[in-house]
Design an enzyme around this catalytic site. Structure first.
Site, PDB file in Angstrom:
ATOM      1  CE1 TYR A 176      65.161  21.413  11.147  1.00 21.20           C
ATOM      2  CE2 TYR A 176      63.461  21.440  12.838  1.00 21.20           C
ATOM      3  CZ  TYR A 176      64.341  20.745  12.031  1.00 21.20           C
ATOM      4  OH  TYR A 176      64.380  19.379  12.119  1.00 21.20           O
ATOM      5  CE  LYS A 219      75.204  16.862  -0.831  1.00 24.26           C
ATOM      6  NZ  LYS A 219      75.990  15.645  -1.083  1.00 24.26           N
ATOM      7  CG  ASP A 267      77.009  13.094   1.093  1.00 20.42           C
ATOM      8  OD1 ASP A 267      77.885  13.789   1.634  1.00 20.42           O
ATOM      9  OD2 ASP A 267      76.919  12.966  -0.144  1.00 20.42           O
ATOM     10  CG  ASP A 294      66.186  10.613  15.000  1.00 23.54           C
ATOM     11  OD1 ASP A 294      66.269  11.406  15.960  1.00 23.54           O
ATOM     12  OD2 ASP A 294      65.096  10.166  14.592  1.00 23.54           O
ATOM     13  CG  ASP A 300      65.810  16.429  13.094  1.00 18.86           C
ATOM     14  OD1 ASP A 300      65.627  16.007  14.248  1.00 18.86           O
ATOM     15  OD2 ASP A 300      65.023  16.214  12.160  1.00 18.86           O
TER      16      ASP A 300
HETATM   17  C1  IPM Z   1      63.697  16.849  17.339  1.00 19.82           C
HETATM   18  C2  IPM Z   1      62.413  16.737  16.562  1.00 19.82           C
HETATM   19  C3  IPM Z   1      61.914  18.105  16.142  1.00 19.82           C
HETATM   20  C4  IPM Z   1      62.936  18.684  15.206  1.00 19.82           C
HETATM   21  C5  IPM Z   1      60.520  18.130  15.497  1.00 19.82           C
HETATM   22  C6  IPM Z   1      59.477  17.461  16.355  1.00 19.82           C
HETATM   23  C7  IPM Z   1      60.078  19.505  15.171  1.00 19.82           C
HETATM   24  O1  IPM Z   1      62.572  15.865  15.501  1.00 19.82           O
HETATM   25  O2  IPM Z   1      63.713  17.513  18.382  1.00 19.82           O
HETATM   26  O3  IPM Z   1      64.696  16.258  16.944  1.00 19.82           O
HETATM   27  O4  IPM Z   1      62.904  18.423  14.010  1.00 19.82           O
HETATM   28  O5  IPM Z   1      63.793  19.406  15.689  1.00 19.82           O
HETATM   29 MN    MN Z   2      64.493  14.840  15.493  1.00 16.50          MN
END
Ligand code: IPM
Ligand code: MN
Ligand code: NAD
Length: 353
Positions: free
Chosen positions: A140, A191, A224, A252, A248
Protein backbone atom coordinates in the site's frame (compact mmCIF):
# COMPACT_ATOMS: atom_id res chain seq x y z
CA UNK A 1 -4.72 12.46 24.76
CA UNK A 2 -6.15 14.86 27.32
CA UNK A 3 -8.66 14.12 30.07
CA UNK A 4 -10.97 16.84 28.83
CA UNK A 5 -14.00 16.24 26.61
CA UNK A 6 -12.81 14.10 23.73
CA UNK A 7 -12.89 15.63 20.27
CA UNK A 8 -13.94 13.62 17.26
CA UNK A 9 -13.48 14.61 13.63
CA UNK A 10 -16.34 13.20 11.55
CA UNK A 11 -15.65 12.59 7.87
CA UNK A 12 -18.74 11.02 6.25
CA UNK A 13 -17.17 10.75 2.77
CA UNK A 14 -18.94 9.36 -0.29
CA UNK A 15 -21.87 7.18 -1.34
CA UNK A 16 -23.49 5.48 1.63
CA UNK A 17 -20.85 6.99 3.93
CA UNK A 18 -22.96 10.02 4.95
CA UNK A 19 -26.07 7.85 5.44
CA UNK A 20 -24.43 5.40 7.83
CA UNK A 21 -22.38 8.06 9.61
CA UNK A 22 -25.52 10.04 10.38
CA UNK A 23 -26.85 7.04 12.28
CA UNK A 24 -23.52 6.48 14.01
CA UNK A 25 -23.51 10.10 15.14
CA UNK A 26 -27.10 9.64 16.35
CA UNK A 27 -25.95 6.74 18.50
CA UNK A 28 -23.16 8.87 19.96
CA UNK A 29 -25.64 11.62 20.76
CA UNK A 30 -27.91 9.18 22.53
CA UNK A 31 -25.01 8.12 24.75
CA UNK A 32 -24.85 11.59 26.19
CA UNK A 33 -28.17 10.92 27.92
CA UNK A 34 -27.73 7.24 28.73
CA UNK A 35 -24.05 7.16 29.71
CA UNK A 36 -23.01 10.76 30.15
CA UNK A 37 -20.58 10.48 27.23
CA UNK A 38 -19.58 13.99 26.22
CA UNK A 39 -17.90 14.21 22.84
CA UNK A 40 -17.28 17.25 20.73
CA UNK A 41 -17.93 16.41 17.09
CA UNK A 42 -16.73 18.41 14.14
CA UNK A 43 -17.71 17.51 10.58
CA UNK A 44 -15.42 17.67 7.55
CA UNK A 45 -16.68 17.48 3.97
CA UNK A 46 -13.65 15.72 2.51
CA UNK A 47 -14.61 13.39 -0.31
CA UNK A 48 -15.42 13.08 -4.01
CA UNK A 49 -17.80 16.06 -4.14
CA UNK A 50 -15.22 18.47 -2.73
CA UNK A 51 -12.54 17.00 -4.96
CA UNK A 52 -14.68 17.45 -8.08
CA UNK A 53 -15.66 21.02 -7.15
CA UNK A 54 -12.44 22.36 -5.68
CA UNK A 55 -9.72 19.90 -6.66
CA UNK A 56 -8.96 19.39 -2.97
CA UNK A 57 -8.64 15.92 -1.42
CA UNK A 58 -7.01 16.05 2.01
CA UNK A 59 -6.62 19.78 2.67
CA UNK A 60 -3.20 21.13 3.45
CA UNK A 61 -2.38 20.97 7.14
CA UNK A 62 -5.18 18.46 7.78
CA UNK A 63 -2.94 15.80 9.30
CA UNK A 64 -1.35 18.25 11.72
CA UNK A 65 -4.78 19.58 12.64
CA UNK A 66 -6.13 16.09 13.26
CA UNK A 67 -3.24 15.06 15.44
CA UNK A 68 -3.14 18.28 17.42
CA UNK A 69 -6.83 18.99 17.86
CA UNK A 70 -8.60 15.63 17.86
CA UNK A 71 -8.64 12.40 19.84
CA UNK A 72 -10.38 10.30 17.20
CA UNK A 73 -11.75 10.35 13.66
CA UNK A 74 -14.98 8.70 12.58
CA UNK A 75 -15.23 8.19 8.87
CA UNK A 76 -17.68 6.66 6.39
CA UNK A 77 -16.21 5.57 3.08
CA UNK A 78 -14.45 7.01 0.05
CA UNK A 79 -14.99 6.03 -3.56
CA UNK A 80 -17.11 7.52 -6.32
CA UNK A 81 -17.69 6.39 -9.91
CA UNK A 82 -17.06 9.99 -11.03
CA UNK A 83 -13.47 9.66 -9.79
CA UNK A 84 -12.23 6.54 -11.57
CA UNK A 85 -8.64 7.20 -10.51
CA UNK A 86 -9.74 6.92 -6.85
CA UNK A 87 -7.26 9.74 -6.21
CA UNK A 88 -9.26 11.33 -3.41
CA UNK A 89 -9.67 8.04 -1.53
CA UNK A 90 -5.94 7.43 -1.83
CA UNK A 91 -5.15 10.91 -0.53
CA UNK A 92 -7.75 11.04 2.22
CA UNK A 93 -8.05 7.51 3.58
CA UNK A 94 -4.61 6.11 2.87
CA UNK A 95 -3.28 9.61 3.57
CA UNK A 96 -4.66 9.47 7.10
CA UNK A 97 -3.62 5.87 7.70
CA UNK A 98 -0.06 6.53 6.59
CA UNK A 99 0.28 10.17 7.53
CA UNK A 100 -0.97 9.63 11.08
CA UNK A 101 1.02 6.38 11.27
CA UNK A 102 -2.07 4.35 12.18
CA UNK A 103 -0.21 1.08 12.01
CA UNK A 104 -2.86 -1.20 13.51
CA UNK A 105 -5.92 -1.96 11.46
CA UNK A 106 -8.03 -3.80 14.00
CA UNK A 107 -10.89 -5.72 12.43
CA UNK A 108 -13.02 -7.92 14.65
CA UNK A 109 -14.78 -10.86 13.03
CA UNK A 110 -17.56 -11.77 15.39
CA UNK A 111 -20.82 -13.53 14.64
CA UNK A 112 -23.58 -11.68 16.48
CA UNK A 113 -26.32 -14.19 15.68
CA UNK A 114 -25.99 -17.67 14.20
CA UNK A 115 -28.60 -17.02 11.52
CA UNK A 116 -26.31 -14.41 9.92
CA UNK A 117 -23.45 -16.65 8.88
CA UNK A 118 -23.48 -18.28 5.45
CA UNK A 119 -21.68 -21.27 7.00
CA UNK A 120 -23.67 -24.37 7.88
CA UNK A 121 -24.13 -25.46 11.49
CA UNK A 122 -22.05 -22.77 13.16
CA UNK A 123 -22.71 -21.26 16.54
CA UNK A 124 -21.74 -17.72 17.50
CA UNK A 125 -18.74 -19.06 19.46
CA UNK A 126 -17.33 -20.54 16.24
CA UNK A 127 -16.76 -17.17 14.59
CA UNK A 128 -15.00 -14.92 17.05
CA UNK A 129 -11.57 -13.59 16.18
CA UNK A 130 -9.75 -10.35 15.59
CA UNK A 131 -7.55 -9.50 12.62
CA UNK A 132 -4.51 -7.27 13.09
CA UNK A 133 -3.85 -5.93 9.62
CA UNK A 134 -0.60 -4.02 9.13
CA UNK A 135 -1.81 -0.64 7.94
CA UNK A 136 1.07 1.57 6.82
CA UNK A 137 3.22 -0.42 4.41
CA UNK A 138 3.19 -3.70 2.44
CA UNK A 139 1.58 -3.32 -0.98
CA UNK A 140 0.00 0.00 0.00
CA UNK A 141 2.90 2.43 -0.23
CA UNK A 142 2.17 3.43 -3.81
CA UNK A 143 5.76 2.71 -4.80
CA UNK A 144 6.43 1.56 -8.32
CA UNK A 145 5.80 2.94 -11.74
CA UNK A 146 5.06 2.51 -15.38
CA UNK A 147 7.61 2.42 -18.14
CA UNK A 148 6.75 2.67 -21.85
CA UNK A 149 3.12 3.14 -20.91
CA UNK A 150 0.64 2.24 -23.63
CA UNK A 151 3.18 0.41 -25.77
CA UNK A 152 3.48 -3.35 -26.26
CA UNK A 153 6.69 -3.20 -24.21
CA UNK A 154 4.99 -1.63 -21.22
CA UNK A 155 6.32 -2.49 -17.77
CA UNK A 156 4.47 -1.95 -14.49
CA UNK A 157 6.15 -2.38 -11.15
CA UNK A 158 4.27 -2.37 -7.86
CA UNK A 159 6.50 -2.68 -4.90
CA UNK A 160 5.82 -4.17 -1.53
CA UNK A 161 7.60 -2.69 1.46
CA UNK A 162 8.21 -4.60 4.67
CA UNK A 163 10.26 -2.87 7.33
CA UNK A 164 11.61 -4.52 10.42
CA UNK A 165 10.00 -1.83 12.55
CA UNK A 166 6.67 -2.06 10.73
CA UNK A 167 6.42 -5.83 10.95
CA UNK A 168 7.54 -5.96 14.56
CA UNK A 169 5.09 -3.40 15.85
CA UNK A 170 2.03 -5.07 14.31
CA UNK A 171 3.10 -8.50 15.53
CA UNK A 172 3.71 -7.10 19.01
CA UNK A 173 0.28 -5.42 18.93
CA UNK A 174 -1.35 -8.75 18.09
CA UNK A 175 0.40 -10.56 20.95
CA UNK A 176 -0.28 -7.74 23.41
CA UNK A 177 -3.95 -7.88 22.48
CA UNK A 178 -4.00 -11.67 22.91
CA UNK A 179 -2.36 -11.37 26.32
CA UNK A 180 -4.66 -8.63 27.54
CA UNK A 181 -7.83 -10.37 26.32
CA UNK A 182 -6.96 -13.89 27.43
CA UNK A 183 -6.66 -15.15 23.87
CA UNK A 184 -4.34 -18.11 23.54
CA UNK A 185 -3.38 -18.34 19.90
CA UNK A 186 -2.01 -15.86 17.39
CA UNK A 187 -2.03 -16.97 13.75
CA UNK A 188 0.30 -15.19 11.33
CA UNK A 189 -0.67 -15.44 7.66
CA UNK A 190 1.81 -14.82 4.87
CA UNK A 191 2.90 -16.17 1.53
CA UNK A 192 6.48 -16.88 2.54
CA UNK A 193 6.66 -19.91 0.26
CA UNK A 194 6.67 -17.50 -2.69
CA UNK A 195 7.42 -14.04 -1.33
CA UNK A 196 10.74 -15.14 0.06
CA UNK A 197 12.24 -11.90 1.30
CA UNK A 198 9.27 -10.22 2.89
CA UNK A 199 8.16 -13.62 4.11
CA UNK A 200 11.55 -14.28 5.65
CA UNK A 201 11.33 -11.06 7.65
CA UNK A 202 7.77 -11.79 8.82
CA UNK A 203 8.72 -15.34 9.81
CA UNK A 204 11.75 -14.28 11.82
CA UNK A 205 9.97 -11.43 13.55
CA UNK A 206 6.95 -13.59 14.36
CA UNK A 207 9.14 -16.28 15.89
CA UNK A 208 11.19 -13.81 17.88
CA UNK A 209 8.24 -11.81 19.21
CA UNK A 210 6.23 -14.93 20.05
CA UNK A 211 9.07 -16.23 22.24
CA UNK A 212 8.37 -13.29 24.58
CA UNK A 213 4.77 -14.38 25.13
CA UNK A 214 4.64 -17.55 27.14
CA UNK A 215 1.36 -19.43 27.04
CA UNK A 216 0.25 -17.97 23.71
CA UNK A 217 0.55 -20.35 20.81
CA UNK A 218 2.24 -18.93 17.73
CA UNK A 219 0.61 -20.48 14.70
CA UNK A 220 1.60 -19.92 11.07
CA UNK A 221 -0.54 -20.44 7.97
CA UNK A 222 -0.02 -19.58 4.35
CA UNK A 223 -2.66 -17.04 3.48
CA UNK A 224 -4.28 -19.13 0.75
CA UNK A 225 -4.79 -21.98 3.19
CA UNK A 226 -6.04 -19.50 5.80
CA UNK A 227 -8.72 -18.30 3.37
CA UNK A 228 -9.89 -21.89 3.08
CA UNK A 229 -9.72 -22.68 6.79
CA UNK A 230 -11.62 -19.53 7.72
CA UNK A 231 -14.55 -21.01 5.85
CA UNK A 232 -14.08 -24.65 6.91
CA UNK A 233 -13.02 -24.16 10.53
CA UNK A 234 -13.24 -20.55 11.71
CA UNK A 235 -13.29 -21.60 15.37
CA UNK A 236 -9.52 -22.16 15.31
CA UNK A 237 -8.82 -18.42 14.99
CA UNK A 238 -8.43 -16.11 17.97
CA UNK A 239 -6.05 -13.39 16.82
CA UNK A 240 -4.79 -13.18 13.24
CA UNK A 241 -1.88 -10.97 12.20
CA UNK A 242 -0.99 -10.30 8.59
CA UNK A 243 0.20 -7.72 6.11
CA UNK A 244 -1.80 -4.88 4.62
CA UNK A 245 -3.05 -6.56 1.44
CA UNK A 246 -3.76 -10.00 2.88
CA UNK A 247 -5.52 -8.30 5.79
CA UNK A 248 -7.70 -6.35 3.39
CA UNK A 249 -8.77 -9.50 1.60
CA UNK A 250 -9.18 -11.74 4.65
CA UNK A 251 -11.36 -9.17 6.40
CA UNK A 252 -13.88 -9.01 3.56
CA UNK A 253 -14.04 -12.79 3.91
CA UNK A 254 -14.36 -12.26 7.65
CA UNK A 255 -17.15 -9.75 7.05
CA UNK A 256 -19.04 -12.38 5.07
CA UNK A 257 -18.63 -14.90 7.90
CA UNK A 258 -20.28 -12.53 10.36
CA UNK A 259 -23.21 -11.54 8.16
CA UNK A 260 -21.84 -9.26 5.49
CA UNK A 261 -20.02 -6.01 4.92
CA UNK A 262 -22.89 -4.07 6.44
CA UNK A 263 -21.86 -5.29 9.89
CA UNK A 264 -18.07 -5.23 9.89
CA UNK A 265 -16.28 -2.57 11.96
CA UNK A 266 -12.70 -1.40 12.15
CA UNK A 267 -10.23 0.80 13.93
CA UNK A 268 -7.07 2.32 12.43
CA UNK A 269 -5.01 2.78 15.53
CA UNK A 270 -1.74 4.19 16.79
CA UNK A 271 -2.00 3.69 20.56
CA UNK A 272 -1.98 7.00 22.38
CA UNK A 273 -2.52 9.08 19.25
CA UNK A 274 -5.49 10.28 17.24
CA UNK A 275 -6.98 7.14 15.66
CA UNK A 276 -9.53 6.52 12.92
CA UNK A 277 -12.65 4.37 13.13
CA UNK A 278 -14.69 3.33 10.10
CA UNK A 279 -16.87 0.53 8.80
CA UNK A 280 -15.00 -2.03 6.69
CA UNK A 281 -17.35 -1.53 3.77
CA UNK A 282 -16.94 1.03 1.00
CA UNK A 283 -19.20 3.66 -0.50
CA UNK A 284 -21.41 1.01 -2.18
CA UNK A 285 -22.53 3.20 -5.12
CA UNK A 286 -25.49 0.94 -6.03
CA UNK A 287 -27.01 1.54 -2.58
CA UNK A 288 -26.18 5.24 -2.24
CA UNK A 289 -29.09 7.61 -1.68
CA UNK A 290 -31.60 4.79 -1.25
CA UNK A 291 -31.55 4.49 2.53
CA UNK A 292 -30.87 0.78 2.17
CA UNK A 293 -27.38 0.64 3.65
CA UNK A 294 -26.93 -1.11 6.95
CA UNK A 295 -25.68 1.41 9.52
CA UNK A 296 -24.55 -1.33 11.95
CA UNK A 297 -20.95 -1.48 10.70
CA UNK A 298 -20.57 2.25 11.24
CA UNK A 299 -22.31 2.08 14.62
CA UNK A 300 -20.11 -0.83 15.75
CA UNK A 301 -17.11 1.21 14.64
CA UNK A 302 -18.20 3.93 17.06
CA UNK A 303 -18.20 1.21 19.74
CA UNK A 304 -14.55 0.50 18.92
CA UNK A 305 -13.90 4.25 19.07
CA UNK A 306 -15.65 4.61 22.43
CA UNK A 307 -13.57 1.79 23.83
CA UNK A 308 -10.44 3.48 22.53
CA UNK A 309 -11.48 6.75 24.15
CA UNK A 310 -12.00 5.02 27.50
CA UNK A 311 -15.80 4.77 27.43
CA UNK A 312 -15.93 0.98 27.80
CA UNK A 313 -19.44 0.79 29.24
CA UNK A 314 -20.90 2.92 26.49
CA UNK A 315 -19.11 0.78 23.91
CA UNK A 316 -20.60 -2.37 25.41
CA UNK A 317 -24.06 -0.78 25.44
CA UNK A 318 -23.82 0.02 21.74
CA UNK A 319 -22.79 -3.54 20.91
CA UNK A 320 -25.61 -4.93 23.02
CA UNK A 321 -28.11 -2.73 21.24
CA UNK A 322 -26.94 -3.93 17.82
CA UNK A 323 -27.06 -7.54 18.97
CA UNK A 324 -30.60 -7.10 20.33
CA UNK A 325 -31.83 -5.52 17.11
CA UNK A 326 -30.43 -8.40 15.11
CA UNK A 327 -32.07 -10.94 17.41
CA UNK A 328 -35.39 -9.06 17.06
CA UNK A 329 -35.13 -8.90 13.26
CA UNK A 330 -34.95 -5.10 13.37
CA UNK A 331 -32.47 -4.78 10.52
CA UNK A 332 -31.94 -3.53 7.02
CA UNK A 333 -32.59 -5.86 4.12
CA UNK A 334 -29.02 -7.17 3.77
CA UNK A 335 -29.71 -9.01 7.04
CA UNK A 336 -33.20 -10.01 6.00
CA UNK A 337 -35.10 -7.24 7.78
CA UNK A 338 -37.54 -4.64 6.46
CA UNK A 339 -35.93 -1.42 7.71
CA UNK A 340 -34.37 1.58 6.01
CA UNK A 341 -30.99 2.93 7.11
CA UNK A 342 -32.72 5.57 9.21
CA UNK A 343 -35.19 3.14 10.80
CA UNK A 344 -32.47 0.63 11.61
CA UNK A 345 -30.41 3.41 13.19
CA UNK A 346 -33.41 4.54 15.27
CA UNK A 347 -34.04 1.00 16.52
CA UNK A 348 -30.43 0.60 17.58
CA UNK A 349 -30.47 3.97 19.33
CA UNK A 350 -33.68 3.11 21.15
CA UNK A 351 -32.07 -0.03 22.55
CA UNK A 352 -28.98 1.73 23.89
CA UNK A 353 -29.43 1.70 27.65
C1 IPM B 1 -10.59 -1.06 3.12
C2 IPM B 1 -10.63 -0.61 1.68
C3 IPM B 1 -9.41 0.22 1.34
C4 IPM B 1 -8.21 -0.66 1.48
C5 IPM B 1 -9.44 0.89 -0.05
C6 IPM B 1 -10.68 1.70 -0.27
C7 IPM B 1 -8.24 1.73 -0.28
O1 IPM B 1 -10.80 -1.70 0.85
O2 IPM B 1 -10.54 -0.21 4.02
O3 IPM B 1 -10.63 -2.26 3.38
O4 IPM B 1 -7.85 -1.38 0.55
O5 IPM B 1 -7.62 -0.65 2.55
MN1 MN C 1 -11.15 -3.57 1.91
P1 NAD D 1 -18.40 -1.86 -1.04
O1 NAD D 1 -18.03 -2.30 0.32
O2 NAD D 1 -18.67 -0.43 -1.21
O3 NAD D 1 -19.71 -2.64 -1.49
C1 NAD D 1 -19.76 -3.98 -1.94
C2 NAD D 1 -21.18 -4.50 -1.73
O4 NAD D 1 -21.34 -4.85 -0.35
C3 NAD D 1 -22.27 -3.48 -2.00
O5 NAD D 1 -22.66 -3.42 -3.32
C4 NAD D 1 -23.37 -4.00 -1.11
O6 NAD D 1 -24.04 -5.08 -1.73
C5 NAD D 1 -22.62 -4.52 0.08
N1 NAD D 1 -22.53 -3.51 1.16
C6 NAD D 1 -21.47 -2.74 1.47
N2 NAD D 1 -21.76 -1.96 2.51
C7 NAD D 1 -23.02 -2.23 2.87
C8 NAD D 1 -23.90 -1.74 3.89
N3 NAD D 1 -23.53 -0.81 4.78
N4 NAD D 1 -25.15 -2.25 3.95
C9 NAD D 1 -25.55 -3.20 3.09
N5 NAD D 1 -24.78 -3.70 2.12
C10 NAD D 1 -23.52 -3.23 2.02
O7 NAD D 1 -17.24 -2.34 -2.03
P2 NAD D 1 -17.00 -2.04 -3.59
O8 NAD D 1 -18.30 -2.07 -4.31
O9 NAD D 1 -15.93 -2.94 -3.98
O10 NAD D 1 -16.43 -0.57 -3.62
C11 NAD D 1 -17.20 0.59 -3.87
C12 NAD D 1 -16.31 1.82 -3.68
O11 NAD D 1 -15.94 1.93 -2.30
C13 NAD D 1 -14.99 1.74 -4.45
O12 NAD D 1 -14.70 3.05 -4.90
C14 NAD D 1 -13.99 1.29 -3.42
O13 NAD D 1 -12.67 1.68 -3.71
C15 NAD D 1 -14.52 1.99 -2.19
N6 NAD D 1 -14.14 1.40 -0.91
C16 NAD D 1 -13.86 2.29 0.08
C17 NAD D 1 -13.58 1.84 1.35
C18 NAD D 1 -13.26 2.83 2.42
O14 NAD D 1 -13.35 4.01 2.20
N7 NAD D 1 -12.92 2.40 3.60
C19 NAD D 1 -13.62 0.46 1.62
C20 NAD D 1 -13.94 -0.42 0.58
C21 NAD D 1 -14.21 0.07 -0.69
Amino acid sequence: MTNAVKRVAVVPGDGIGPEVIEEAVGALERLRGTHGVELELKHFDWGAEKFLKEGVTLPEGALEMLSEEFDAILSGAFGDPRVPSNQHAEDILLGMRRGLDLYINLRPVRLLHERLTPLKNRAVEDVDFVVFRENTEGAYTGMGGLLKKGTPDEIATQEEINTRKGVERIVVAAFEYARSRGRRRVTMCDKSNVQRFGGDLWQRVFKEVSSRYEGIEANHQYVDAAAMFMVLNPAQYEVVVTNNLFGDILTDLGAALQGGLGLAASGNIHPGRVSLFEPVHGSAPPLAGKSQANPAGAILSTALMLEYLGHEEAAAAVERAVRECIAAGETTRDLGGPLSTREAGEKIKARIK
